[in-house]
Write an enzyme that holds these catalytic residues in place. Structure first.
Site, PDB file in Angstrom:
ATOM      1  N   LYS A 129      -4.056   9.215 -13.100  1.00 44.67           N
ATOM      2  CA  LYS A 129      -3.166   9.017 -11.949  1.00 44.67           C
ATOM      3  C   LYS A 129      -1.890   8.331 -12.426  1.00 44.67           C
ATOM      4  O   LYS A 129      -1.937   7.272 -13.045  1.00 44.67           O
ATOM      5  CB  LYS A 129      -3.876   8.157 -10.894  1.00 44.67           C
ATOM      6  CG  LYS A 129      -3.001   7.748  -9.710  1.00 44.67           C
ATOM      7  CD  LYS A 129      -3.755   6.809  -8.776  1.00 44.67           C
ATOM      8  CE  LYS A 129      -2.843   6.214  -7.713  1.00 44.67           C
ATOM      9  NZ  LYS A 129      -3.559   5.232  -6.847  1.00 44.67           N
ATOM     10  N   ASP A 138       3.944   2.767  -5.677  1.00 41.62           N
ATOM     11  CA  ASP A 138       3.229   3.168  -4.459  1.00 41.62           C
ATOM     12  C   ASP A 138       3.566   2.216  -3.326  1.00 41.62           C
ATOM     13  O   ASP A 138       3.037   1.108  -3.243  1.00 41.62           O
ATOM     14  CB  ASP A 138       1.719   3.180  -4.709  1.00 41.62           C
ATOM     15  CG  ASP A 138       0.950   3.645  -3.467  1.00 41.62           C
ATOM     16  OD1 ASP A 138       1.571   4.283  -2.601  1.00 41.62           O
ATOM     17  OD2 ASP A 138      -0.256   3.367  -3.398  1.00 41.62           O
ATOM     18  N   LYS A 196       2.498   0.073   3.050  1.00 42.87           N
ATOM     19  CA  LYS A 196       1.744  -1.129   2.700  1.00 42.87           C
ATOM     20  C   LYS A 196       2.509  -2.367   3.142  1.00 42.87           C
ATOM     21  O   LYS A 196       3.738  -2.363   3.207  1.00 42.87           O
ATOM     22  CB  LYS A 196       1.565  -1.217   1.168  1.00 42.87           C
ATOM     23  CG  LYS A 196       0.740  -0.153   0.507  1.00 42.87           C
ATOM     24  CD  LYS A 196       0.723  -0.387  -1.008  1.00 42.87           C
ATOM     25  CE  LYS A 196      -0.012   0.691  -1.765  1.00 42.87           C
ATOM     26  NZ  LYS A 196      -1.466   0.609  -1.561  1.00 42.87           N
ATOM     27  N   ASP A 234       0.462   1.183 -10.522  1.00 44.32           N
ATOM     28  CA  ASP A 234      -0.421   2.193  -9.934  1.00 44.32           C
ATOM     29  C   ASP A 234      -0.517   3.449 -10.793  1.00 44.32           C
ATOM     30  O   ASP A 234      -1.204   4.397 -10.418  1.00 44.32           O
ATOM     31  CB  ASP A 234       0.045   2.552  -8.522  1.00 44.32           C
ATOM     32  CG  ASP A 234      -1.093   3.047  -7.636  1.00 44.32           C
ATOM     33  OD1 ASP A 234      -2.252   2.700  -7.916  1.00 44.32           O
ATOM     34  OD2 ASP A 234      -0.826   3.788  -6.675  1.00 44.32           O
ATOM     35  N   ASP A 254      -1.115   6.671   2.274  1.00 39.76           N
ATOM     36  CA  ASP A 254      -1.426   5.690   1.231  1.00 39.76           C
ATOM     37  C   ASP A 254      -2.672   6.082   0.438  1.00 39.76           C
ATOM     38  O   ASP A 254      -3.044   5.398  -0.512  1.00 39.76           O
ATOM     39  CB  ASP A 254      -1.604   4.300   1.844  1.00 39.76           C
ATOM     40  CG  ASP A 254      -1.548   3.197   0.807  1.00 39.76           C
ATOM     41  OD1 ASP A 254      -0.981   3.429  -0.289  1.00 39.76           O
ATOM     42  OD2 ASP A 254      -2.069   2.095   1.066  1.00 39.76           O
ATOM     43  N   GLU A 262      -2.790   8.547  -1.603  1.00 37.16           N
ATOM     44  CA  GLU A 262      -2.009   9.574  -2.308  1.00 37.16           C
ATOM     45  C   GLU A 262      -2.536   9.896  -3.698  1.00 37.16           C
ATOM     46  O   GLU A 262      -2.330  10.998  -4.206  1.00 37.16           O
ATOM     47  CB  GLU A 262      -0.542   9.141  -2.393  1.00 37.16           C
ATOM     48  CG  GLU A 262      -0.173   8.230  -3.560  1.00 37.16           C
ATOM     49  CD  GLU A 262      -0.899   6.893  -3.551  1.00 37.16           C
ATOM     50  OE1 GLU A 262      -1.168   6.360  -4.643  1.00 37.16           O
ATOM     51  OE2 GLU A 262      -1.206   6.379  -2.455  1.00 37.16           O
ATOM     52  N   ARG A 294      -5.483  10.472  -4.840  1.00 35.32           N
ATOM     53  CA  ARG A 294      -6.438  11.590  -4.869  1.00 35.32           C
ATOM     54  C   ARG A 294      -5.740  12.931  -4.675  1.00 35.32           C
ATOM     55  O   ARG A 294      -6.240  13.959  -5.123  1.00 35.32           O
ATOM     56  CB  ARG A 294      -7.519  11.371  -3.818  1.00 35.32           C
ATOM     57  CG  ARG A 294      -7.058  11.392  -2.374  1.00 35.32           C
ATOM     58  CD  ARG A 294      -8.025  10.714  -1.438  1.00 35.32           C
ATOM     59  NE  ARG A 294      -8.029   9.268  -1.627  1.00 35.32           N
ATOM     60  CZ  ARG A 294      -8.810   8.432  -0.963  1.00 35.32           C
ATOM     61  NH1 ARG A 294      -9.653   8.898  -0.053  1.00 35.32           N
ATOM     62  NH2 ARG A 294      -8.745   7.134  -1.189  1.00 35.32           N
TER      63      ARG A 294
END
Length: 491
Positions: A259, A264, A271, A282, A341, A343, A345
């Site tokens: 990933k 993010d 968030k 992230d 959020d 995202e 996956r």
């Protein structure tokens, strides 16, 4: 930035290495007991009595325990450091090496007597600890107490230790490369920048690289990566690194998927500020994959390995994906966005589906800072492991334990699959129905894109980041996953 400390190995006596060293470190076993190989010499250079010093400090010789005092060697004073090695296991020696390196900060030259009888695995772990605890990352001026410029390892005369030390150094450099990528601020770290860094490291490591830009991603049907990156003015990338062993045709092809969310914000499902502050990290899963790839040729890994890093920046804007949107992933599976959020996956799904359809791997492993639920369940030292095969899970668990990056296997509970049901798409990207098993549900989502291949998912949301130094782990990005995957690929 590279690990600042250089390791060199010498044979001889403590007096031989004392002339240039500002710190001399001598091993102490559990008990405590000064390593018998060095005991007589220490008694000769430290007339106050090292055993008395250990007793006075109530030392036990545990791994990483330190007791120090000045002694006169020649014309000046030198710090004598007695460092605990516990039972002398690789994990104990890794911790011991890290403790010595931290104590040596602020000195140019540190000399370390290596525990006698340490095997190659233990010596490599010791070198890892020394170098990983020497790691620094700063934007601006140098640290107040920089790492030692040189650490000299005093080795038993009959030992040929260079290969073991170099193995540990190669692994440490790979971890440092991952840490650098993770720690770089997102102001600089765009998906394009990450692709450029991967290309530079690939050129240095004998890898081939292909980078798909936003136009290629859109034309190629990578709907998840495109959607996650659509809210940012800095478009997404899919980075593909490939390694072929020099020893001939490999009997196995492993695909690692990371990933690579370079920042993010949560997108439109924004968030809170406090949760955003660490989100430059992230992309730690992607950084781990890049770090692993850089070390494969130096370690002569006999397996064909492809690394995929799905890189995007998840920001809110007028062009960002919305809750309720339906995304068509690579290969045609659709997913309904319930939470922007969730995202990670979405980008991993594209990369996994592409690997399954086009790369024909024997094993798929993805690495991601995927869910806060994994961190809540396992804290900051263990990563969550999900696997479709027991043998694969066992191999990764063993590699994590040996490398000092532990995993805990979690269940792929089919009863929870219904949490991903959608009225308008093949899947929903977030769990519904009150199951509250966030990490498990995320893993079940990813499984849908693996084509029934042997697959493992490492949710590293906890150990990918550290709030303080601890043994070989440094504050900030830890490079978690590099050591365990390298050990798994090269047992």
């Amino acid at each position: 930035m590279p690990v600042p400390t250089q390791l060199r190995t010498v044979h001889g006596t403590i007096r031989d290495i004392a002339t240039t060293a500002e710190v001399i470190a001598v091993p102490v076993r559990s008990g405590p007991e000064i390593d018998p190989f060095y005991a007589d010499e220490v008694a000769g250079v430290f007339p106050l009595g090292a055993a008395d010093l250990l007793a006075h400090e109530e030392a036990k010789g545990g791994p990483g325990e330190l007791v120090g005092a000045p002694c006169r060697l020649g014309d000046g004073l030198t710090d004598l450091l007695l460092y605990g090695v516990g039972d002398g296991s690789p994990s104990a020696l890794r911790r011991a090496g890290a403790a010595v390196a931290r104590r040596g900060r602020g000195h140019a030259n540190v000399a370390v007597a290596v525990p006698s009888g340490a095997g190659d695995e233990g010596l490599a772990a010791f070198a890892e600890g020394l170098l990983l605890a020497s790691y620094d990352f700063r934007v601006g001026g140098p640290p107040k107490r920089p790492a030692a410029e040189t650490i000299t390892l005093l080795i038993e005369v009959e030992r040929a230790a260079g290969a073991a030390v170099e193995h540990g150094a190669v692994v440490a450099r790979a971890v440092a490369a991952a840490r650098d990528l993770v720690n770089t601020p997102s102001l600089e770290k765009t998906p394009r920048w990450l692709a450029e860094q991967a290309g530079r490291l690939a050129a240095d490591s004998g890898l081939t690289v292909r980078v798909r830009d936003e136009e290629e991603l859109r034309a190629g049907g990578f709907g998840g990566i495109v959607a996650v990156g659509s809210g940012s003015a800095r478009p997404p990338r899919l980075i593909e690194l490939a390694y072929e062993p020099e020893t001939g045709p490999a009997d196995r092809h492993v695909v690692l998927v990371g990933k690579g969310i370079t920042f993010d914000s949560g997108g439109l499902s924004l968030k809170p500020n406090a949760s955003m502050q660490a989100m430059k990290t992230d992309m730690a899963g992607g950084a781990a994959v890049i770090g692993v790839m850089t070390a494969l040729r130096a370690l002569r890994v006999p397996v064909r390995v492809t690394g995929l890093i799905a890189a995007a920046e998840n920001l809110p804007s007028g062009s960002a994906m919305r809750p309720g949107d339906v995304i068509r992933h690579y290969g045609g599976i659709t997913s309904e966005v319930l939470n922007t959020d969730a995202e990670g996956r979405l980008v991993l799904a594209d990369a996994l589906a592409y690997a399954d359809a086009e790369l024909d791997p024997d094993v798929l492993v993805d690495v991601a800072t995927l869910t806060g639920a994994a961190k809540v369940a396992l804290g900051q030292r263990y990563a969550a492991l999900y696997a479709t095969e027991d043998a694969l899970a066992a191999a990764l668990l063993g590699a994590g334990a040996g490398a000092g990056e532990p995993l805990w296997r979690m269940p792929l509970t089919d009863d929870y699959r219904q949490a991903l049901d959608s009225d308008v798409a093949d899947l929903a990207n977030a769990g519904r129905g009150g199951f509250r098993a966030g990490s498990i549900v995320a893993a079940l989502f990813l499984r849908e894109f693996t084509g029934r291949r042997a697959w493992a998912h490492l949710d590293i949301a906890g150990p990918a980041r550290a709030g303080s130094d601890d043994a070989e782990v440094t504050r900030g990005g830890t490079g978690y996953g590099v050591r365990l995957l390298l050990r798994w690929l090269r047992p």
